[in-house]
Design a protein around this motif. Structure first.
Motif, short mmCIF file in Angstrom:
data_model
loop_
_atom_site.label_atom_id
_atom_site.label_comp_id
_atom_site.label_asym_id
_atom_site.label_seq_id
_atom_site.Cartn_x
_atom_site.Cartn_y
_atom_site.Cartn_z
N GLN A 175 0.87 -1.17 0.00
CA GLN A 175 0.00 0.00 0.00
C GLN A 175 0.90 1.22 0.00
O GLN A 175 1.91 1.27 0.71
N LYS A 229 1.20 5.64 0.05
CA LYS A 229 0.56 6.85 0.56
C LYS A 229 1.29 8.05 -0.04
O LYS A 229 2.53 8.08 -0.07
N THR A 267 2.71 11.67 0.10
CA THR A 267 3.16 12.61 1.12
C THR A 267 3.73 13.84 0.43
O THR A 267 3.88 13.85 -0.79
N LEU A 312 -2.45 2.55 -4.65
CA LEU A 312 -2.65 3.85 -4.02
C LEU A 312 -4.13 4.17 -4.18
O LEU A 312 -4.66 4.12 -5.29
N ASP A 323 -7.46 6.75 -3.53
CA ASP A 323 -7.87 8.12 -3.30
C ASP A 323 -9.38 8.22 -3.49
O ASP A 323 -9.97 7.48 -4.27
#
Length: 139
Positions: free
Chosen positions: A43, A45, A47, A98, A100
């Protein structure tokens, strides 16, 4: 009457033919599970420094990332259920996803990162990970 050839034509396409598992690709969790079975287990994320692996904590710049495919999911009654799942590969061989929200709930870090990724392969130019047809809209 269907011939054996017409059934075999769709054997690698889970949305078609006998034994179809198209329904297993209708939700975010089932699609993530299917991708995980194909080696996309990390996974990621977004940043401010780049795309971070939650497995290795390595941070990748947009130039080090390819988006292999993406899937959109729309909630039937709640706009907060809208999501997009990106299938990601890094220059170091790490593979994963990813996630969203999209629409009013989009994460600006994710959308800005994705805009910077130079190589986004769409299903019609790259064989889909799961054999789905060119339209990658789930559901």
């Amino acid at each position: 009457m269907e011939t054996t050839d017409s059934i075999n034509e769709f054997k690698d396409r889970p949305d078609k033919g006998e034994g179809s598992d198209h329904d297993s690709m209708k939700t975010l969790s089932s699609t993530t599970r299917k991708l995980s079975q194909n080696g996309y287990v990390t996974q990621f994320k977004a940043t401010k420094n780049g795309l971070e692996s939650l497995e290795t904590h390595e941070v990748y710049s947009p130039e080090e990332v390819k988006i292999i495919n993406f899937y959109r999911f729309e909630g039937e009654s709640d706009p907060s259920d809208n999501a997009i799942l990106y299938v990601v590969e890094t220059s170091q061989g790490e593979k994963g996803t990813l996630t969203d929200a999209y629409g009013v709930y989009t994460d600006l870090k994710v959308s800005e990162f994705v805009k910077q990724v130079e190589e986004i392969e769409k299903a019609n130019t790259n064989p889909p990970i799961d054999g789905r047809p060119e339209d990658q809209e789930a559901g």
